[in-house]
Write a protein that holds these residues in place. Structure first.
Motif, mmCIF file in Angstrom:
data_model
loop_
_atom_site.group_PDB
_atom_site.id
_atom_site.type_symbol
_atom_site.label_atom_id
_atom_site.label_comp_id
_atom_site.label_asym_id
_atom_site.label_seq_id
_atom_site.Cartn_x
_atom_site.Cartn_y
_atom_site.Cartn_z
ATOM 1 N N VAL A 178 76.645 33.840 89.819
ATOM 2 C CA VAL A 178 77.919 33.207 89.525
ATOM 3 C C VAL A 178 79.067 34.167 89.816
ATOM 4 O O VAL A 178 80.114 33.765 90.315
ATOM 5 C CB VAL A 178 77.960 32.747 88.043
ATOM 6 C CG1 VAL A 178 79.311 32.175 87.676
ATOM 7 C CG2 VAL A 178 76.847 31.739 87.785
ATOM 8 N N LYS A 179 78.859 35.447 89.531
ATOM 9 C CA LYS A 179 79.892 36.466 89.755
ATOM 10 C C LYS A 179 79.190 37.787 89.987
ATOM 11 O O LYS A 179 78.284 38.155 89.253
ATOM 12 C CB LYS A 179 80.800 36.554 88.524
ATOM 13 C CG LYS A 179 81.928 37.534 88.649
ATOM 14 C CD LYS A 179 82.798 37.494 87.386
ATOM 15 C CE LYS A 179 83.960 38.446 87.490
ATOM 16 N NZ LYS A 179 84.804 38.398 86.285
ATOM 17 N N ALA A 180 79.594 38.494 91.025
ATOM 18 C CA ALA A 180 78.987 39.788 91.336
ATOM 19 C C ALA A 180 80.028 40.724 91.926
ATOM 20 O O ALA A 180 80.980 40.287 92.562
ATOM 21 C CB ALA A 180 77.837 39.606 92.320
ATOM 22 N N GLN A 181 79.824 41.990 91.733
ATOM 23 C CA GLN A 181 80.682 43.030 92.305
ATOM 24 C C GLN A 181 82.165 42.746 92.124
ATOM 25 O O GLN A 181 82.957 42.851 93.056
ATOM 26 C CB GLN A 181 80.357 43.244 93.780
ATOM 27 C CG GLN A 181 78.953 43.754 93.994
ATOM 28 C CD GLN A 181 78.610 43.903 95.453
ATOM 29 O OE1 GLN A 181 79.042 43.124 96.287
ATOM 30 N NE2 GLN A 181 77.823 44.904 95.757
#
Length: 163
Positions: free
Chosen positions: A147-150
């Motif tokens: 869903v959300k990274a880096q």
């Protein structure tokens, strides 16, 4: 809180570089409202102080064939501190492990592992992870969807225009 006292301009520099680390010094200076020389000086100070730890390209995992992300909880034997030290040293050498955290709770360490597929993870688990020094238990959690990274680090706690 960082030991270097950061001001609103430093905050703008850091935010801009997190958005796009390929900005030229001239572009960065213009964006943060400085002339190029003082801007470069500030960036060098931030680098030297370790606030800026490096510049990296953000790769798409699927684009480079790393379609599987596994979060692995690892318990290590606590009979002596050498077990944990040997474990952390061994983990640092594994390119498949993209992050490793000492955590509280059911596990001692939480690893983020990236591999091409489930078969590759099975080989990595049996051939590498279970053989690491001091390992007493491993629990694997497979990412179904990212869903959300880096993400960029939040900087709202630093002094700035709205502080």
């Amino acid at each position: 809180m960082p030991t270097l006292k950061l001001d609103a301009i430093d905050r703008r520099i850091l935010a801009a570089l997190q958005r796009d680390a390929r900005l030229t010094n001239v572009e960065l200076a213009e964006e943060v409202g400085l002339s190029p020389s003082p801007c470069l000086r500030r960036v060098r100070i931030l680098e030297k102080a370790g606030v800026i730890g490096g510049y990296h390209a953000a790769l798409d995992r699927g684009g480079v064939g790393l379609d599987l992300t596994v979060f692995v909880g690892v318990k290590v034997e606590r009979h002596h501190d050498d077990s944990a030290a040997a474990f952390t040293e061994a983990v640092r050498a594994l390119p498949e492990v993209v992050s490793c955290h000492l955590v509280s709770g059911e596990s001692d360490f939480l690893l983020q592992v990236v591999l091409p597929n489930l078969a590759a993870y099975e080989r990595f688990l049996l051939g590498t992870l279970l053989k690491l020094p001091g390992v007493s238990d491993i629990r694997s959690n497979f990412a179904i969807q990212t869903v959300k990274a880096q993400a960029s680090l939040p900087l709202d706690h630093l002094p700035g225009e709205d502080a």
